[in-house]
Design a protein around this motif. Structure first.
Motif, PDB file in Angstrom:
ATOM      1  N   THR A 249       0.828  -1.204   0.000  1.00 41.95           N
ATOM      2  CA  THR A 249       0.000   0.000   0.000  1.00 41.95           C
ATOM      3  C   THR A 249       0.861   1.252   0.000  1.00 41.95           C
ATOM      4  O   THR A 249       0.599   2.212  -0.738  1.00 41.95           O
ATOM      5  CB  THR A 249      -0.940  -0.006   1.214  1.00 41.95           C
ATOM      6  OG1 THR A 249      -1.834  -1.127   1.105  1.00 41.95           O
ATOM      7  CG2 THR A 249      -1.760   1.272   1.288  1.00 41.95           C
ATOM      8  N   LEU A 250       1.902   1.262   0.814  1.00 40.34           N
ATOM      9  CA  LEU A 250       2.805   2.412   0.845  1.00 40.34           C
ATOM     10  C   LEU A 250       3.496   2.603  -0.500  1.00 40.34           C
ATOM     11  O   LEU A 250       3.674   3.735  -0.966  1.00 40.34           O
ATOM     12  CB  LEU A 250       3.846   2.224   1.950  1.00 40.34           C
ATOM     13  CG  LEU A 250       3.330   2.403   3.377  1.00 40.34           C
ATOM     14  CD1 LEU A 250       4.329   1.863   4.383  1.00 40.34           C
ATOM     15  CD2 LEU A 250       3.030   3.872   3.659  1.00 40.34           C
ATOM     16  N   ALA A 251       3.852   1.499  -1.149  1.00 45.36           N
ATOM     17  CA  ALA A 251       4.478   1.596  -2.466  1.00 45.36           C
ATOM     18  C   ALA A 251       3.505   2.210  -3.464  1.00 45.36           C
ATOM     19  O   ALA A 251       3.891   3.025  -4.308  1.00 45.36           O
ATOM     20  CB  ALA A 251       4.927   0.213  -2.940  1.00 45.36           C
ATOM     21  N   GLY A 252       2.238   1.821  -3.363  1.00 43.11           N
ATOM     22  CA  GLY A 252       1.223   2.396  -4.245  1.00 43.11           C
ATOM     23  C   GLY A 252       1.033   3.883  -4.006  1.00 43.11           C
ATOM     24  O   GLY A 252       0.866   4.666  -4.946  1.00 43.11           O
ATOM     25  N   ILE A 253       1.058   4.287  -2.742  1.00 43.24           N
ATOM     26  CA  ILE A 253       0.916   5.712  -2.404  1.00 43.24           C
ATOM     27  C   ILE A 253       2.103   6.499  -2.934  1.00 43.24           C
ATOM     28  O   ILE A 253       1.946   7.586  -3.518  1.00 43.24           O
ATOM     29  CB  ILE A 253       0.786   5.877  -0.878  1.00 43.24           C
ATOM     30  CG1 ILE A 253      -0.547   5.306  -0.398  1.00 43.24           C
ATOM     31  CG2 ILE A 253       0.910   7.345  -0.479  1.00 43.24           C
ATOM     32  CD1 ILE A 253      -0.657   5.175   1.101  1.00 43.24           C
ATOM     33  N   MET A 254       3.299   5.969  -2.768  1.00 41.58           N
ATOM     34  CA  MET A 254       4.485   6.661  -3.268  1.00 41.58           C
ATOM     35  C   MET A 254       4.468   6.782  -4.792  1.00 41.58           C
ATOM     36  O   MET A 254       5.080   7.679  -5.363  1.00 41.58           O
ATOM     37  CB  MET A 254       5.750   5.926  -2.820  1.00 41.58           C
ATOM     38  CG  MET A 254       5.949   5.891  -1.310  1.00 41.58           C
ATOM     39  SD  MET A 254       6.014   7.525  -0.542  1.00 41.58           S
ATOM     40  CE  MET A 254       7.607   8.104  -1.108  1.00 41.58           C
ATOM     41  N   ALA A 255       3.740   5.872  -5.446  1.00 38.79           N
ATOM     42  CA  ALA A 255       3.647   5.905  -6.900  1.00 38.79           C
ATOM     43  C   ALA A 255       2.505   6.791  -7.388  1.00 38.79           C
ATOM     44  O   ALA A 255       2.362   6.978  -8.591  1.00 38.79           O
ATOM     45  CB  ALA A 255       3.463   4.490  -7.439  1.00 38.79           C
ATOM     46  N   GLY A 256       1.701   7.327  -6.457  1.00 36.17           N
ATOM     47  CA  GLY A 256       0.670   8.273  -6.860  1.00 36.17           C
ATOM     48  C   GLY A 256      -0.750   7.937  -6.462  1.00 36.17           C
ATOM     49  O   GLY A 256      -1.662   8.722  -6.704  1.00 36.17           O
ATOM     50  N   ALA A 257      -1.008   6.773  -5.853  1.00 43.31           N
ATOM     51  CA  ALA A 257      -2.368   6.450  -5.394  1.00 43.31           C
ATOM     52  C   ALA A 257      -2.759   7.425  -4.291  1.00 43.31           C
ATOM     53  O   ALA A 257      -1.939   7.769  -3.437  1.00 43.31           O
ATOM     54  CB  ALA A 257      -2.436   5.018  -4.892  1.00 43.31           C
ATOM     55  N   ARG A 258      -4.016   7.846  -4.296  1.00 43.77           N
ATOM     56  CA  ARG A 258      -4.470   8.805  -3.288  1.00 43.77           C
ATOM     57  C   ARG A 258      -5.699   8.329  -2.528  1.00 43.77           C
ATOM     58  O   ARG A 258      -6.399   9.093  -1.889  1.00 43.77           O
ATOM     59  CB  ARG A 258      -4.711  10.176  -3.926  1.00 43.77           C
ATOM     60  CG  ARG A 258      -3.404  10.910  -4.226  1.00 43.77           C
ATOM     61  CD  ARG A 258      -2.632  11.167  -2.934  1.00 43.77           C
ATOM     62  NE  ARG A 258      -1.280  11.680  -3.156  1.00 43.77           N
ATOM     63  CZ  ARG A 258      -0.199  10.929  -3.193  1.00 43.77           C
ATOM     64  NH1 ARG A 258      -0.299   9.613  -3.054  1.00 43.77           N
ATOM     65  NH2 ARG A 258       0.994  11.470  -3.360  1.00 43.77           N
ATOM     66  N   GLN A 259      -5.976   7.039  -2.598  1.00 41.48           N
ATOM     67  CA  GLN A 259      -6.940   6.395  -1.697  1.00 41.48           C
ATOM     68  C   GLN A 259      -6.340   5.066  -1.292  1.00 41.48           C
ATOM     69  O   GLN A 259      -5.704   4.385  -2.091  1.00 41.48           O
ATOM     70  CB  GLN A 259      -8.293   6.171  -2.371  1.00 41.48           C
ATOM     71  CG  GLN A 259      -9.286   5.396  -1.488  1.00 41.48           C
ATOM     72  CD  GLN A 259     -10.650   5.206  -2.124  1.00 41.48           C
ATOM     73  OE1 GLN A 259     -11.449   6.140  -2.165  1.00 41.48           O
ATOM     74  NE2 GLN A 259     -10.918   4.007  -2.612  1.00 41.48           N
ATOM     75  N   ALA A 260      -6.528   4.683  -0.020  1.00 41.78           N
ATOM     76  CA  ALA A 260      -6.044   3.397   0.473  1.00 41.78           C
ATOM     77  C   ALA A 260      -7.208   2.653   1.112  1.00 41.78           C
ATOM     78  O   ALA A 260      -7.904   3.194   1.971  1.00 41.78           O
ATOM     79  CB  ALA A 260      -4.924   3.594   1.486  1.00 41.78           C
ATOM     80  N   GLU A 261      -7.423   1.420   0.681  1.00 48.37           N
ATOM     81  CA  GLU A 261      -8.477   0.592   1.256  1.00 48.37           C
ATOM     82  C   GLU A 261      -7.860  -0.271   2.354  1.00 48.37           C
ATOM     83  O   GLU A 261      -6.886  -0.992   2.121  1.00 48.37           O
ATOM     84  CB  GLU A 261      -9.146  -0.238   0.169  1.00 48.37           C
ATOM     85  CG  GLU A 261      -9.731   0.643  -0.931  1.00 48.37           C
ATOM     86  CD  GLU A 261     -10.804  -0.031  -1.760  1.00 48.37           C
ATOM     87  OE1 GLU A 261     -11.033  -1.250  -1.580  1.00 48.37           O
ATOM     88  OE2 GLU A 261     -11.419   0.666  -2.593  1.00 48.37           O
TER      89      GLU A 261
END
Length: 568
Positions: A249-261
């Protein structure tokens, strides 16, 4: 290099994502999408009723969750009613929320018209509501589960997202098993969903297959290459089958995701989901590394965790990060000494930040040193013990640790008492005799006759006091008689028995816990005997003896502090 892109760890990352990796960050809002009531309820053995879901949803709102996936409305009538009730109540309540807006209430629906209709009917009463629809995109799911070609999959996404959009403005689409889907086909499928009206694209690693670099690269690639990808919110949804959910999830956020389930305590299907508390506190601890902020009130994390554990029946493992019982506890003597000198030597966050108030972070055990032992005694009021008394108490403590795993506050009081006064023989009430008669005819009735010897004073022999009392059961009669003799006012809080050896002549051990009237501190006593009623009487007398000593000692300490005298 292609315009607008930078390369990070071998991945093609959007320029905006690369900017967030700099040391000077523009923190953007991370939407916390909690699926405790939907994916979390898929934890084996967990079933939540309507009232329980309402209570948890209200707590999640207070915690600061942005979107609550309240359930899968078409799954059952009960799930539909629960989602509907949450939408009608919590979905219109903005109290205790930093945003001043009610939590968005979301329902899950397969990419089918009946599912979407049922979902909309359930969530529509909420001020802010969302339909979350999904369809698998991996070849293995398309071939073996759905029996669809890729072309048929794209047609269904277009048709069903458009239909959902005709009912609701806020549409989320998930390509199930995205973690194992072909990237180029994902780009095509997500582009269709955006064109049909989806505003949030969730990228689920449904079976927890990805590693952080794989997942981060996928998110970066999709944001950059999906038509319209820069105009929507990308979301993470990671499972913990390899223990990587939070890292992914953190990797996804660092790549630009702006919602976390996420879910509270990381509960969910199989090995669970990304843990809300782990993700949020990682962003708090690393504000210069992670470019997002959340609306979560971190001081509510511990109480929310306990509530979810209580209602789901899923026990939080002691070493669970952030909310586990041992998360802020130190038993090693080296660690205890360091924390006493400066908290940050072994703690990266303060317990109060996650809602642990007055937390005793020093766990006394066989590895504890004298520094931790002294500090714990000082917390109990023994600030003025001389070195000799402290040494005697510490040696007794070490001996006790070899035979007892958990050292309680009552144990510490008793150790100090022994060090100050020597052996306690003659200083406590003692059981002299117990006789009992009972009858099961008509209704249960028992009579207990108990004889206790009073504590000795000034070297004189204690007096024997006897009382006979009726009770509704044998234990009730015995304990009521003891109360009448000792007049302690103790309140029984817990009573457990177990057999030490097998057979009808086995030695029985009883453990009971008492508290003083109106007090919070609890005192444990144990007793063993081949007669379980005698063992029960011994345990109760021992617990009350400890309570009387501790409460008397506490009162003396308070008086000494008031007048400015040392207690020793």
């Amino acid at each position: 290099m292609i315009s607008g892109l930078r390369r990070v760890a071998g991945a093609r990352v959007p320029a905006r994502a690369a900017r967030w990796l700099s040391t000077t960050l523009e923190h953007e809002q991370l939407i916390i999408f909690d699926t405790t009531l939907r994916d979390g309820e898929q934890t084996p053995g967990v079933t939540l009723g309507l009232e329980e879901k309402l209570i948890i949803a209200s707590k999640l709102s207070q915690l600061g969750v942005d979107v609550c996936e309240a359930g899968f409305p078409i799954a059952s009538h009960g799930d539909f009613e629960a989602v509907k009730a949450i939408a009608e109540t919590v979905g219109n309540d903005a109290s205790n929320r930093l945003t001043g807006q009610p939590m968005t209430i979301c329902g899950l629906a397969r990419a089918r018209m009946a599912d979407i209709d049922r979902c909309m009917e359930a969530v529509q009463a909420a001020q802010n509501h969302r339909i979350h629809t999904f369809l698998a995109t991996s070849d293995i799911h398309l071939e073996y589960k759905l029996k669809l070609s890729r072309e048929e999959c794209l047609e269904q996404i277009d048709k069903m997202v458009r239909y959902a959009k005709s009912l609701c403005d806020d549409i989320e689409f998930s390509p199930e098993d995205a973690g194992r889907s072909d990237r180029e086909f994902l780009v095509e499928a997500l582009g269709v969903a955006i064109a049909a009206g989806a505003t949030t694209l969730n990228i689920p690693d449904t079976v927890g297959y990805n590693t952080p670099d794989m997942y981060g690269e996928t998110i970066a690639y999709l944001i950059e290459n999906t038509p319209g990808g820069r105009d929507v919110i990308f979301s993470t949804h990671c499972h913990d089958d390899l223990g990587l959910a939070t890292a992914n999830t953190l990797a996804g956020i660092m790549a630009g995701a702006r919602q976390a389930e996420v879910t509270m305590n990381g509960i969910g299907e199989r090995a669970g989901n990304t843990s809300l508390e782990e993700l949020v506190m990682t962003t708090v601890v690393h504000p210069t590394r992670i470019p997002v902020r959340t609306n979560i009130v971190t001081e509510e994390l511990t109480s929310t965790s306990k509530m979810v554990s209580q209602y789901t029946g899923v026990v939080v493992q002691p070493n669970k990060a952030i909310v586990g019982a041992n998360a802020f506890s130190h038993e090693s003597g080296i660690h205890q000494d360091g924390v006493l000198k400066h908290q940050e030597t072994y703690e990266i966050m303060k317990p109060a930040t996650v809602g642990l108030i007055d937390h005793d972070n020093l766990v006394l055990g066989k590895l504890s040193g004298k520094s931790g032992f002294r500090a714990r005694l000082e917390d109990l009021g023994y600030q003025f013990l001389d070195g000799g008394v402290l040494s005697v108490a510490f040696e007794s403590f070490k001996e006790l640790c070899d035979s007892k795993k958990t050292i309680t506050e009552g144990d510490l009081h008793a150790l100090v008492r022994d060090a100050l006064q020597g052996p306690t023989e003659g200083l406590d009430w003692t059981l002299v005799n117990l006789s009992l008669s009972s009858s099961s005819s008509g209704y249960s009735r028992a009579t207990a006759t108990v004889s206790l010897k009073t504590p000795s004073a000034d070297g004189t022999e204690g007096e024997i006091i006897t009382e006979a009392v009726h009770g509704t059961s044998s234990i009730d009669a015995v304990y009521t008689a003891i109360d009448k003799v000792m007049q302690s006012g103790g309140v029984l809080k817990d009573y457990t028995t177990h057999s030490v050896t097998p057979g009808s002549d086995s030695l029985g051990t009883v453990s009971c816990v008492v508290s003083a009237p109106g007090g919070d501190e609890r005192y444990r006593g144990e007793g063993s005997d081949s007669d379980i009623l005698v063992a029960s009487a011994k345990a109760y007398v021992n617990a009350l003896n400890l309570m009387l000593f501790c409460e008397h000692n506490r009162a003396n300490l308070q008086e000494d502090r008031r007048v400015g005298n040392a207690p020793i």
